[in-house]
Design a protein around this motif. Sequence first.
Motif, PDB file in Angstrom:
ATOM      1  N   HIS A 105     -19.772   5.003  20.960  1.00 56.25           N
ATOM      2  CA  HIS A 105     -18.978   5.768  21.907  1.00 56.25           C
ATOM      3  C   HIS A 105     -18.634   7.068  21.188  1.00 56.25           C
ATOM      4  O   HIS A 105     -18.386   7.044  19.980  1.00 56.25           O
ATOM      5  CB  HIS A 105     -17.705   4.998  22.269  1.00 56.25           C
ATOM      6  N   TRP A 106     -18.624   8.174  21.862  1.00 57.13           N
ATOM      7  CA  TRP A 106     -18.448   9.441  21.136  1.00 57.13           C
ATOM      8  C   TRP A 106     -17.122   9.513  20.408  1.00 57.13           C
ATOM      9  O   TRP A 106     -16.950  10.304  19.489  1.00 57.13           O
ATOM     10  CB  TRP A 106     -18.619  10.642  22.071  1.00 57.13           C
ATOM     11  N   ARG A 107     -16.161   8.629  20.790  1.00 58.87           N
ATOM     12  CA  ARG A 107     -14.865   8.676  20.107  1.00 58.87           C
ATOM     13  C   ARG A 107     -14.883   7.970  18.764  1.00 58.87           C
ATOM     14  O   ARG A 107     -13.945   8.066  18.001  1.00 58.87           O
ATOM     15  CB  ARG A 107     -13.811   7.985  20.970  1.00 58.87           C
ATOM     16  N   TYR A 108     -15.929   7.200  18.478  1.00 55.92           N
ATOM     17  CA  TYR A 108     -15.972   6.432  17.232  1.00 55.92           C
ATOM     18  C   TYR A 108     -16.312   7.346  16.053  1.00 55.92           C
ATOM     19  O   TYR A 108     -17.024   8.346  16.224  1.00 55.92           O
ATOM     20  CB  TYR A 108     -17.048   5.341  17.284  1.00 55.92           C
ATOM     21  N   VAL A 109     -15.833   6.983  14.864  1.00 56.22           N
ATOM     22  CA  VAL A 109     -16.301   7.663  13.655  1.00 56.22           C
ATOM     23  C   VAL A 109     -16.478   6.659  12.521  1.00 56.22           C
ATOM     24  O   VAL A 109     -15.750   5.674  12.419  1.00 56.22           O
ATOM     25  CB  VAL A 109     -15.318   8.737  13.119  1.00 56.22           C
ATOM     26  N   TYR A 110     -17.488   6.921  11.700  1.00 54.99           N
ATOM     27  CA  TYR A 110     -17.605   6.220  10.429  1.00 54.99           C
ATOM     28  C   TYR A 110     -16.685   6.914   9.434  1.00 54.99           C
ATOM     29  O   TYR A 110     -16.645   8.147   9.382  1.00 54.99           O
ATOM     30  CB  TYR A 110     -19.038   6.276   9.904  1.00 54.99           C
ATOM     31  N   ILE A 149     -14.883 -10.430  -2.272  1.00 52.92           N
ATOM     32  CA  ILE A 149     -14.513  -9.960  -0.934  1.00 52.92           C
ATOM     33  C   ILE A 149     -12.999  -9.858  -0.800  1.00 52.92           C
ATOM     34  O   ILE A 149     -12.272 -10.742  -1.228  1.00 52.92           O
ATOM     35  CB  ILE A 149     -15.037 -10.917   0.156  1.00 52.92           C
ATOM     36  N   GLN A 150     -12.531  -8.770  -0.236  1.00 53.20           N
ATOM     37  CA  GLN A 150     -11.124  -8.648   0.112  1.00 53.20           C
ATOM     38  C   GLN A 150     -11.006  -7.913   1.439  1.00 53.20           C
ATOM     39  O   GLN A 150     -11.982  -7.353   1.928  1.00 53.20           O
ATOM     40  CB  GLN A 150     -10.325  -7.910  -0.966  1.00 53.20           C
ATOM     41  N   VAL A 151      -9.821  -7.949   2.021  1.00 52.40           N
ATOM     42  CA  VAL A 151      -9.574  -7.202   3.244  1.00 52.40           C
ATOM     43  C   VAL A 151      -8.716  -6.008   2.894  1.00 52.40           C
ATOM     44  O   VAL A 151      -7.742  -6.128   2.159  1.00 52.40           O
ATOM     45  CB  VAL A 151      -8.866  -8.076   4.293  1.00 52.40           C
ATOM     46  N   GLN A 152      -9.132  -4.835   3.386  1.00 54.39           N
ATOM     47  CA  GLN A 152      -8.398  -3.610   3.049  1.00 54.39           C
ATOM     48  C   GLN A 152      -7.536  -3.160   4.207  1.00 54.39           C
ATOM     49  O   GLN A 152      -7.984  -3.146   5.352  1.00 54.39           O
ATOM     50  CB  GLN A 152      -9.400  -2.497   2.730  1.00 54.39           C
ATOM     51  N   ARG A 153      -6.330  -2.783   3.902  1.00 50.08           N
ATOM     52  CA  ARG A 153      -5.460  -2.191   4.907  1.00 50.08           C
ATOM     53  C   ARG A 153      -5.579  -0.680   4.816  1.00 50.08           C
ATOM     54  O   ARG A 153      -5.953  -0.171   3.795  1.00 50.08           O
ATOM     55  CB  ARG A 153      -4.019  -2.624   4.659  1.00 50.08           C
ATOM     56  N   PRO A 154      -5.296   0.037   5.877  1.00 47.42           N
ATOM     57  CA  PRO A 154      -4.790  -0.452   7.152  1.00 47.42           C
ATOM     58  C   PRO A 154      -5.911  -0.766   8.143  1.00 47.42           C
ATOM     59  O   PRO A 154      -5.652  -1.300   9.202  1.00 47.42           O
ATOM     60  CB  PRO A 154      -3.988   0.743   7.665  1.00 47.42           C
ATOM     61  N   ALA A 166      -1.201   2.629  12.878  1.00 51.21           N
ATOM     62  CA  ALA A 166      -2.111   2.857  13.998  1.00 51.21           C
ATOM     63  C   ALA A 166      -2.149   4.342  14.346  1.00 51.21           C
ATOM     64  O   ALA A 166      -3.215   4.918  14.585  1.00 51.21           O
ATOM     65  CB  ALA A 166      -1.670   2.032  15.209  1.00 51.21           C
ATOM     66  N   TYR A 167      -0.978   4.958  14.323  1.00 53.59           N
ATOM     67  CA  TYR A 167      -0.934   6.387  14.637  1.00 53.59           C
ATOM     68  C   TYR A 167      -1.656   7.190  13.559  1.00 53.59           C
ATOM     69  O   TYR A 167      -2.410   8.114  13.859  1.00 53.59           O
ATOM     70  CB  TYR A 167       0.526   6.840  14.771  1.00 53.59           C
ATOM     71  N   GLY A 168      -1.455   6.785  12.297  1.00 53.54           N
ATOM     72  CA  GLY A 168      -2.136   7.463  11.202  1.00 53.54           C
ATOM     73  C   GLY A 168      -3.648   7.386  11.350  1.00 53.54           C
ATOM     74  O   GLY A 168      -4.362   8.367  11.144  1.00 53.54           O
ATOM     75  N   MET A 169      -4.132   6.206  11.726  1.00 55.65           N
ATOM     76  CA  MET A 169      -5.579   6.038  11.873  1.00 55.65           C
ATOM     77  C   MET A 169      -6.120   6.854  13.034  1.00 55.65           C
ATOM     78  O   MET A 169      -7.215   7.380  12.981  1.00 55.65           O
ATOM     79  CB  MET A 169      -5.902   4.550  12.049  1.00 55.65           C
ATOM     80  N   ARG A 170      -5.327   6.954  14.082  1.00 59.73           N
ATOM     81  CA  ARG A 170      -5.755   7.751  15.230  1.00 59.73           C
ATOM     82  C   ARG A 170      -5.899   9.222  14.820  1.00 59.73           C
ATOM     83  O   ARG A 170      -6.887   9.874  15.132  1.00 59.73           O
ATOM     84  CB  ARG A 170      -4.730   7.599  16.351  1.00 59.73           C
ATOM     85  N   ALA A 217     -16.960   1.407   6.896  1.00 62.23           N
ATOM     86  CA  ALA A 217     -15.803   1.163   7.763  1.00 62.23           C
ATOM     87  C   ALA A 217     -15.791   2.188   8.884  1.00 62.23           C
ATOM     88  O   ALA A 217     -16.310   3.284   8.741  1.00 62.23           O
ATOM     89  CB  ALA A 217     -14.514   1.249   6.965  1.00 62.23           C
ATOM     90  N   LEU A 218     -15.200   1.810   9.997  1.00 64.19           N
ATOM     91  CA  LEU A 218     -15.145   2.696  11.154  1.00 64.19           C
ATOM     92  C   LEU A 218     -13.734   2.791  11.706  1.00 64.19           C
ATOM     93  O   LEU A 218     -12.872   1.976  11.423  1.00 64.19           O
ATOM     94  CB  LEU A 218     -15.983   2.158  12.315  1.00 64.19           C
ATOM     95  N   LEU A 219     -13.550   3.765  12.542  1.00 63.03           N
ATOM     96  CA  LEU A 219     -12.369   3.854  13.387  1.00 63.03           C
ATOM     97  C   LEU A 219     -12.859   3.999  14.814  1.00 63.03           C
ATOM     98  O   LEU A 219     -13.885   4.617  15.035  1.00 63.03           O
ATOM     99  CB  LEU A 219     -11.511   5.070  12.981  1.00 63.03           C
ATOM    100  N   PRO A 220     -12.197   3.442  15.786  1.00 66.14           N
ATOM    101  CA  PRO A 220     -10.976   2.625  15.725  1.00 66.14           C
ATOM    102  C   PRO A 220     -11.172   1.320  14.961  1.00 66.14           C
ATOM    103  O   PRO A 220     -12.286   0.812  14.903  1.00 66.14           O
ATOM    104  CB  PRO A 220     -10.648   2.376  17.193  1.00 66.14           C
ATOM    105  N   PRO A 221     -10.066   0.774  14.405  1.00 61.40           N
ATOM    106  CA  PRO A 221     -10.185  -0.328  13.456  1.00 61.40           C
ATOM    107  C   PRO A 221     -10.747  -1.627  14.033  1.00 61.40           C
ATOM    108  O   PRO A 221     -11.249  -2.446  13.283  1.00 61.40           O
ATOM    109  CB  PRO A 221      -8.749  -0.544  12.963  1.00 61.40           C
ATOM    110  N   ARG A 222     -10.701  -1.804  15.356  1.00 59.85           N
ATOM    111  CA  ARG A 222     -11.224  -3.072  15.888  1.00 59.85           C
ATOM    112  C   ARG A 222     -12.713  -3.222  15.576  1.00 59.85           C
ATOM    113  O   ARG A 222     -13.245  -4.324  15.544  1.00 59.85           O
ATOM    114  CB  ARG A 222     -10.974  -3.176  17.390  1.00 59.85           C
ATOM    115  N   LEU A 223     -13.396  -2.088  15.342  1.00 62.47           N
ATOM    116  CA  LEU A 223     -14.828  -2.174  15.034  1.00 62.47           C
ATOM    117  C   LEU A 223     -15.084  -2.767  13.652  1.00 62.47           C
ATOM    118  O   LEU A 223     -16.225  -3.053  13.298  1.00 62.47           O
ATOM    119  CB  LEU A 223     -15.470  -0.784  15.124  1.00 62.47           C
TER     120      LEU A 223
END
Lengths: 350, 559
Positions: free
Chosen positions: A251-256, A211-216, A22-26, A262-268
Amino acid sequence: MVPGLYERAGGPGARLRNLGAAYGMRRRRRRLLGRAFLKRRQLRAVVDRTPTLGPDDILAFATVRNEADRLPWFLDHHRRLGVTHFIFVDNDSDDGTGAFLSDQPDCSVWHTSHSYKLSRFGLDWITWLMIRHGHGRWCLVLDADELFIYPHWPTRPLSALTERLDQTGTPMMGALMLDLYPQGPVGDTAYRPRQDPLEILTHFDAGNYSIQVQRPMKNLWVQGGARARAFFGDEPRRAPTLQKVPLVRWHWRYVYVNSTHALLPPRLNRIYGEGETLSGVLLHTKFLDSIVKRSAEERLRQEHFANSDLYNSYYESLTQNPSLWCEASTPYRGWRALEGLGVMSRGDWV
Amino acid sequence: MRLGIVMLCHSALDRAAQVVRHWSDNGCPVVIHVDRKVPEDVYARFVDKIGDLPDVAVCDRIQCNWGDWSLVEATQLAASELLGTFPNLDYVLLTSGTCLPLRPVPELTTYLEDHRGVNFIESVTCEEVPWIQGGLGHERFTLRFPFSWKRTKRLFDAFVALQRRVGYKRKIPSGLVPHMGSQWWCLVREDLEAILNHHRRAEFDRYFKGVWIPDESYFQTLIRQVSDRIESRSLTLAKFDFQGRPHLFYDDHLELLRRSKCFLVRKVWPQADKLYDTFLSGDNTSWGDDEPEPGRIARICSSALERRVRGRPGLYMVGRFPRNDSEFIRTSARYAVFEGFGDLFENFPGWIERRTGFRCHGHLFAPERAEFADGAKLVSGALSDNAKLRDYNATGFLTNLLWNTRGRRQAFLYGPRDTKGVGGFIASDVNADVVVLTGAWAVRLFCENLPFAEARRRAAELQQREADHLKELRQSWARARVQVWSLADFLRNPSDNLDNIINDISPAPSRSVLQLPPMVDLRGFRQFLQNLKNEGMDPYLVGDLPPSQELRASNPAMP
């Protein structure tokens, strides 16, 4: 452990690892925002009509290069859906794209001649424009060869869809990029500007997606379709990624992170679930006759993939006017048929 | 017959005004409560818009919050005002600003005339209500709810749990039996008056202020105190999605709504111009005296709910990708897997197709290519026989094949040479019928006439892989129906054994294909096995082969 589709992270230390991820993604998200901020100077406003925008406007963003043929229909289609304003980055077109867009009353245009690839395939530019204009609004991020559709689209405008998403507390919607192709060699039928591309691109692959799910980030990774079948039989892992999250209440904090896959934050990235969630389709009109000529160019420009050399044979095949159609192709017959085939779903939006 | 309307408005006031006008034009007095949260200027415009209408009034505004007492209070306010201002009413209808009357108003009044004295209000005891939001039934009436469910869900849940733990229970006022039902009702004037003027009203109000979502229980409970002529259904059609929110209706629902023959519907998307234009056109042509038939809409909504919550089994797509431990229906249809039979019989798939009517493929997971039935290179859905594409996501390949071909039962051959990853998936799938003939790989090795050292190495390898797979089939999580035969046991009476196997799997096997499929020539096979043993490799999965005399006798097709 049951074998199969997608495993839950578990075992000792899972929580700690998750925290680390989570910290890495942030950090990654903040770095990407920083990049967009630095790249803002590469953009020069040609026509900026954004001051007229209201809070309920639905925006579409796209980076384009020499798309004068496709854009008229692209604009018409998305206007019909209810996109109220288009924001374009013109990456140094020389076929009149810039002038055409500047003349449209509902388009704002920025120009740049910097590298598409070094701008994360246009994302850095788009991210900056989204920070400035997308915040708080519903935004569609598209390519010029994509036509967005969703369940009920002929009878319900985008505002009905976004209201529904707001109501169910989902700030995003996923879509499958569906490669459409003609019945015959791709270069054989000439496309006229303003023509409905679906008159030429009549078929698609209905049921060969992996289809697969990718981490993280826990995003889906969908591959397959006509391109995997025709061009990536020897190296399926390299086949193009097909899931996208094109519609987001920004939201301005989001990024593709990687195109709009895929986007961050990961909940998107939670566009999927146990049951079926509302999802759409991006009709991919890449395989019009122009692809043959363009592929030769792209191969030289090497601007479209991170390690472009690996895709030489893909471009090579495309320059030879291949046919993607096969006996098992499915003709496109509208959204209800796509839903029946399980390519998209209305969820419980009756 | 005079019908009065109580209308609660929170948003989309333009549409509400339009509906008010419709009621008024048809001679129904209306009293409207507008949520205090609506800004003053918007409210003023609304009042201005309906200012010219006779017999239309607005009452004092209070702030309304979902799920709390304010909604009942607003209803009481507006209803009292309506009854006070218009004393000659026969019925009172509670509706919202986003409800839309479908059938002409005269038809509604005629309907009420025919049922004079009957209260139309859904009123069911808690035990009988299937649609409870948040899992609270009777506890709505016996616990306290100081925290908002929408804004502070955690506190709400924690406080409910705490009360359960300590066994806290509120006392329900004597004589009241809690009932619940749709918020939207149509009551006889006298009975509504009796509720509002009840001598214990202060006590009831005090109690219901602490009940959760009292708008669905206040009138529904109290009506039982004042009347016994209750038709427990709402005249307003309302359907809810899986989060408990009302479904919106759009222009494309026009025909569906028309055919439902319902009097009113909630809730309509404010921009659904066609619906508003059609149903408020003032055209009072009769629809006939049919009873409302909401069944079709109910079916559509419940199947949508099912799709949202569970999804179509076996479908994997952008909007659906279940976790692997959460469900065991992993494929879209039943299918049969024959392991080993392809090695023993010639053209086994063709025989299976004739015998069972299934679509039977060869070794779908063969190392070279997916052997689709009839040697096809692509099957429906443009699924390719390319082994690399297939093995890139072998379980996905199988789920795709089954999804693409739903409608016809599929079968295929499988064996220890084939892609390994998919074996466990098949074992865990309730839709799989698996029949294993262990040791049949030895027959193929025997026929291939490899140099003996090579054959011995391969035999050891194949036996290990088959043993691993058998282990998967016996795991605690395995859900497939599995039959395991050793080659030797099977060969004691192949004809009867195969017959039993097919009868187990196939719902209606063909009676005309009774002959066994041609079996490979097994002369010398015993010796081949003995040679393996002599080299120190024990093909134990084959079992103890009967003497060759017997082998030949049981299979008349053999020379």
